[in-house]
Write a protein that holds these residues in place. Structure first.
Motif, PDB file in Angstrom:
ATOM      1  N   HIS A   1       7.236  -1.235 -19.760  1.00  0.00           N
ATOM      2  CA  HIS A   1       6.213  -0.568 -18.938  1.00  0.00           C
ATOM      3  C   HIS A   1       4.798  -1.053 -19.276  1.00  0.00           C
ATOM      4  O   HIS A   1       3.877  -0.254 -19.520  1.00  0.00           O
ATOM      5  N   VAL A   2       4.639  -2.384 -19.274  1.00  0.00           N
ATOM      6  CA  VAL A   2       3.364  -2.955 -19.701  1.00  0.00           C
ATOM      7  C   VAL A   2       2.252  -2.789 -18.671  1.00  0.00           C
ATOM      8  O   VAL A   2       1.068  -2.915 -19.019  1.00  0.00           O
ATOM      9  N   ILE A   3       2.585  -2.527 -17.404  1.00  0.00           N
ATOM     10  CA  ILE A   3       1.532  -2.412 -16.395  1.00  0.00           C
ATOM     11  C   ILE A   3       1.244  -0.960 -16.029  1.00  0.00           C
ATOM     12  O   ILE A   3       0.503  -0.684 -15.086  1.00  0.00           O
ATOM     13  N   GLU A   4       1.830  -0.028 -16.768  1.00  0.00           N
ATOM     14  CA  GLU A   4       1.487   1.385 -16.629  1.00  0.00           C
ATOM     15  C   GLU A   4       0.857   1.853 -17.929  1.00  0.00           C
ATOM     16  O   GLU A   4       1.184   1.355 -19.000  1.00  0.00           O
ATOM     17  N   SER A   5      -0.026   2.833 -17.849  1.00  0.00           N
ATOM     18  CA  SER A   5      -0.687   3.332 -19.054  1.00  0.00           C
ATOM     19  C   SER A   5       0.185   4.361 -19.767  1.00  0.00           C
ATOM     20  O   SER A   5       1.119   4.934 -19.183  1.00  0.00           O
ATOM     21  N   VAL A   6      -0.130   4.594 -21.008  1.00  0.00           N
ATOM     22  CA  VAL A   6       0.559   5.625 -21.787  1.00  0.00           C
ATOM     23  C   VAL A   6       0.437   6.978 -21.092  1.00  0.00           C
ATOM     24  O   VAL A   6       1.412   7.737 -20.994  1.00  0.00           O
ATOM     25  N   TYR A   7      -0.755   7.275 -20.573  1.00  0.00           N
ATOM     26  CA  TYR A   7      -0.961   8.567 -19.916  1.00  0.00           C
ATOM     27  C   TYR A   7      -0.125   8.669 -18.638  1.00  0.00           C
ATOM     28  O   TYR A   7       0.471   9.709 -18.353  1.00  0.00           O
TER      29      TYR A   7
ATOM     30  N   MET B   1      -5.184   6.384 -30.058  1.00  0.00           N
ATOM     31  CA  MET B   1      -6.378   6.203 -30.882  1.00  0.00           C
ATOM     32  C   MET B   1      -6.032   5.556 -32.216  1.00  0.00           C
ATOM     33  O   MET B   1      -6.899   4.987 -32.878  1.00  0.00           O
ATOM     34  N   TYR B   2      -4.753   5.636 -32.644  1.00  0.00           N
ATOM     35  CA  TYR B   2      -4.330   4.927 -33.857  1.00  0.00           C
ATOM     36  C   TYR B   2      -4.572   3.427 -33.699  1.00  0.00           C
ATOM     37  O   TYR B   2      -4.734   2.710 -34.690  1.00  0.00           O
ATOM     38  N   LEU B   3      -4.551   2.964 -32.424  1.00  0.00           N
ATOM     39  CA  LEU B   3      -4.775   1.551 -32.131  1.00  0.00           C
ATOM     40  C   LEU B   3      -6.201   1.310 -31.646  1.00  0.00           C
ATOM     41  O   LEU B   3      -6.537   0.194 -31.245  1.00  0.00           O
ATOM     42  N   GLY B   4      -7.018   2.367 -31.656  1.00  0.00           N
ATOM     43  CA  GLY B   4      -8.383   2.229 -31.181  1.00  0.00           C
ATOM     44  C   GLY B   4      -8.454   2.030 -29.688  1.00  0.00           C
ATOM     45  O   GLY B   4      -9.302   1.306 -29.177  1.00  0.00           O
ATOM     46  N   MET B   5      -7.541   2.700 -28.927  1.00  0.00           N
ATOM     47  CA  MET B   5      -7.482   2.532 -27.480  1.00  0.00           C
ATOM     48  C   MET B   5      -7.451   3.873 -26.766  1.00  0.00           C
ATOM     49  O   MET B   5      -7.041   4.892 -27.333  1.00  0.00           O
ATOM     50  N   SER B   6      -7.852   3.860 -25.491  1.00  0.00           N
ATOM     51  CA  SER B   6      -7.755   5.033 -24.635  1.00  0.00           C
ATOM     52  C   SER B   6      -6.338   5.133 -24.083  1.00  0.00           C
ATOM     53  O   SER B   6      -5.751   4.125 -23.692  1.00  0.00           O
ATOM     54  N   PRO B   7      -5.773   6.346 -24.000  1.00  0.00           N
ATOM     55  CA  PRO B   7      -4.431   6.491 -23.410  1.00  0.00           C
ATOM     56  C   PRO B   7      -4.410   6.147 -21.919  1.00  0.00           C
ATOM     57  O   PRO B   7      -3.347   5.932 -21.351  1.00  0.00           O
ATOM     58  N   PHE B   8      -5.603   6.085 -21.299  1.00  0.00           N
ATOM     59  CA  PHE B   8      -5.682   5.741 -19.884  1.00  0.00           C
ATOM     60  C   PHE B   8      -5.704   4.228 -19.677  1.00  0.00           C
ATOM     61  O   PHE B   8      -5.613   3.750 -18.547  1.00  0.00           O
ATOM     62  N   ASP B   9      -5.841   3.475 -20.761  1.00  0.00           N
ATOM     63  CA  ASP B   9      -5.846   2.011 -20.691  1.00  0.00           C
ATOM     64  C   ASP B   9      -4.690   1.373 -21.456  1.00  0.00           C
ATOM     65  O   ASP B   9      -4.251   0.284 -21.114  1.00  0.00           O
ATOM     66  N   ALA B  10      -4.217   2.015 -22.507  1.00  0.00           N
ATOM     67  CA  ALA B  10      -3.179   1.436 -23.351  1.00  0.00           C
ATOM     68  C   ALA B  10      -1.882   1.268 -22.571  1.00  0.00           C
ATOM     69  O   ALA B  10      -1.447   2.195 -21.872  1.00  0.00           O
ATOM     70  N   PRO B  11      -1.241   0.094 -22.631  1.00  0.00           N
ATOM     71  CA  PRO B  11       0.048  -0.100 -21.960  1.00  0.00           C
ATOM     72  C   PRO B  11       1.071   0.952 -22.380  1.00  0.00           C
ATOM     73  O   PRO B  11       1.090   1.408 -23.535  1.00  0.00           O
ATOM     74  N   GLY B  12       1.914   1.349 -21.431  1.00  0.00           N
ATOM     75  CA  GLY B  12       2.898   2.400 -21.682  1.00  0.00           C
ATOM     76  C   GLY B  12       3.785   2.150 -22.875  1.00  0.00           C
ATOM     77  O   GLY B  12       4.351   3.087 -23.461  1.00  0.00           O
ATOM     78  N   THR B  13       3.927   0.887 -23.257  1.00  0.00           N
ATOM     79  CA  THR B  13       4.733   0.506 -24.418  1.00  0.00           C
ATOM     80  C   THR B  13       4.394   1.334 -25.647  1.00  0.00           C
ATOM     81  O   THR B  13       5.270   1.663 -26.449  1.00  0.00           O
TER      82      THR B  13
END
Length: 549
Positions: A172-178, A199-211
């Motif tokens: 799910h690389v083209i969908e966000s975690v959120y 945030m553990y990866l310094g990323m927004s859940p609205f941008d981080a790949p669903g992976t």
């Protein structure tokens, strides 16, 4: 193969972070004579400790996730976590998430308790959806571990092998975690509780790949752990292992540059700040990657491009010594802003501080009483904020405003006024992270982890034009976080040993042949491989459209 009579090859590792000290120990075990150079007077990098007046604080990481990576690293070095005297304490609950309306959610690996938590917010059918979410997150974890965290991506061809491309859809690389979490959780409260961990990866859940929902899987299926005595016990034990094998560690020894041949095509050692030169057959750079490309190596267009890549967030951290115990706080606590998406947009899109802050609170003395004097607590509050790529700010004023905000939120949500309980304070700002650890823009987790900053898009573990120059750490493949840097250490070490035709001590001949056969099989597949390749190209294009927008 290196003979016993042959002079040992030499290696210099720049930086004593977790990736650096683990790579040093691996190479020493494989036959190199290794020297580690560290600018600070302590090892561990961000994974270190601060002590003052009987209180102990973890400088950076305070949750031990993906425990198998830790056990594997010690086993590869011929020992075990237990043999090195490290006791891992299981945190239960994992953490408590507090919301602005007074509600809170307790996250725990206890399935029976989680059933009650889920059904309270999601209704009778919510638990089935939760189990489906955990199943998907577990798939993300298994595929990422096998195909990303334990493999190198030296070129496009590595990413286009059948074995990897066939699992792209499932990641799910083209969908966000959120977006993925929203398919399983109907309540906004649980969507937030199951996505903030990016945030553990310094990323927004609205941008981080669903992976990256794999983080929730490891927390809930494998647990959250804490090393007794502090997180620095992990790199400290690896340093001790290295010393027993003959690694030399030189602290308070800053490096000015990597020494090169006249044609700048091979590393020959390092130049120290005092002007002296240390020679070596190879150099492994564990210092911040962007800093290294722009300060330790010849300045090139590649270095300039790297400096302009998206970076992770920074943070303001408060290390507070309290004169009492605050039992309402668990070992790990998360306070989320009501304006959830806006708080992330402020940090990651505007490189600023949100009007309404979210933050994490760690109380090491809750699970390990030795972290504070008897009857007292050591507490760390970490407030994510934009990195230094934004406009210049009045940081002393911001720190006071953020401190007041933290105290106000804690008092409102758990009913405890911490203000009169603080007897000592240490503060770290983005400028402090930058100065202390040479972190580019004060980004505490290095390069971001969006789609075009991972896999073959992430900076390689070997310099593209300079021979005998390798990299390990948060901003190179496979990425950031202590367990991921441990995985990266293995990838870099094995690449070096392969390039120098040296035996890998932790890989048996049988395993080596099995890996070779698996790689050959992954590179074949006839027409099925071709069609999967086309499908992968579609997903890569879709990802490009999404992230370019």
């Amino acid at each position: 193969m290196q003979s016993k009579m042959e002079k040992k090859k030499t290696a210099i590792v720049i930086g004593a972070g977790i990736g650096g000290v683990t790579t040093a120990a691996r190479l020493q075990r494989a036959g190199f004579q290794v020297t580690v150079l560290e600018k600070n007077d302590f090892t561990g990098g961000r994974c270190s400790l601060m002590r003052r007046n009987g209180y102990r604080f973890d400088t950076g990481p305070s949750l031990l996730l993906l425990p198998d990576f830790y056990h594997e690293a010690f086993q590869d070095l011929g020992t075990s976590i237990e043999e090195e005297g490290i006791e891992l304490l299981r945190c239960d609950p994992n953490y408590t998430v507090y919301f602005d309306d007074g509600e809170h959610v307790v996250m725990t690996p206890d399935l029976a308790k989680m059933r009650g938590v889920i059904q309270k917010h999601e209704g009778p059918e919510g638990f089935n959806r939760y189990l489906q979410f955990i199943q998907e997150s577990g798939t993300h974890n298994a595929l990422s571990t096998r195909h990303v965290l334990k493999r190198n991506f030296e070129s496009w061809s590595d990413m286009l092998q059948l074995e990897f491309t066939s699992c792209v859809i499932k990641l799910h690389v083209i969908e966000s975690v959120y977006t993925r979490a929203s398919k399983y959780f109907k309540s906004e409260r649980l969507r937030r509780a199951f996505t903030f961990a990016t945030m553990y990866l310094g990323m927004s859940p609205f941008d981080a790949p669903g992976t990256y929902s794999l983080l929730q899987y490891t927390e809930l299926a494998e647990g959250v752990w804490y090393p007794r005595g502090g997180f620095h016990g992990i790199p400290n034990a690896i340093v001790s292992i290295g010393k027993r094998m003959g690694v030399e560690y030189r602290l308070s020894t800053p490096v000015k540059s990597v020494a090169l041949t006249p044609d700048q095509k091979r590393a020959t050692g390092v130049i120290l700040e005092d002007g002296s030169k240390l020679e070596a057959d190879i150099v492994v750079v564990n210092a911040d990657l962007v800093h290294s490309y722009n300060n330790l190596l010849p300045l090139t267009e590649e270095a300039k491009k790297l400096a302009n890549k998206p970076m992770s967030c920074s943070a303001i951290s408060f290390y507070w010594s309290l004169n009492t115990k605050v039992t309402k706080l668990d070992t790990h606590n998360v306070f989320l802003a009501n304006e959830y998406q806006e708080s992330f947009d402020a940090i990651f899109q505007r490189q600023d501080l949100p009007n309404e802050i979210s933050f994490y609170a760690n109380v090491p003395s809750r699970i390990d009483p030795a972290a504070a004097p008897e009857g007292c607590d050591a507490v760390v509050f970490l407030v994510p904020c934009g990195n230094l790529s934004g406009t210049e700010k009045n940081w002393p004023e911001i720190v006071q405003r953020v401190k007041a905000g933290v105290l106000k939120v804690v008092k409102a949500r758990i009913g405890v006024d911490l203000g009169d309980k603080i007897v000592d304070e240490i503060v770290s700002t983005p400028h402090d992270w930058q100065q202390k650890f040479n972190l580019h823009q004060g980004a505490i987790l290095g390069l971001a982890h969006d789609f075009f900053n991972v896999l073959c898009f992430r900076p390689k573990t070997k310099h593209p034009t300079i021979e005998a120059c390798y990299f390990v750490g948060a901003s190179t493949h496979p990425g950031t976080g202590v367990p991921v840097c441990l995985a990266g250490s293995k990838i870099t070490s094995e690449q070096i040993l392969r390039n120098y035709d040296m035996k890998t001590p932790w890989v048996t001949n049988e395993q080596w042949h099995m890996n070779l056969r698996a790689k050959e099989a992954a590179m074949t597949g006839g027409w099925s491989s071709y069609f999967v390749w086309l499908l992968a190209m579609f997903f890569f294009y879709a990802a490009w459209v999404k992230y370019a927008a």
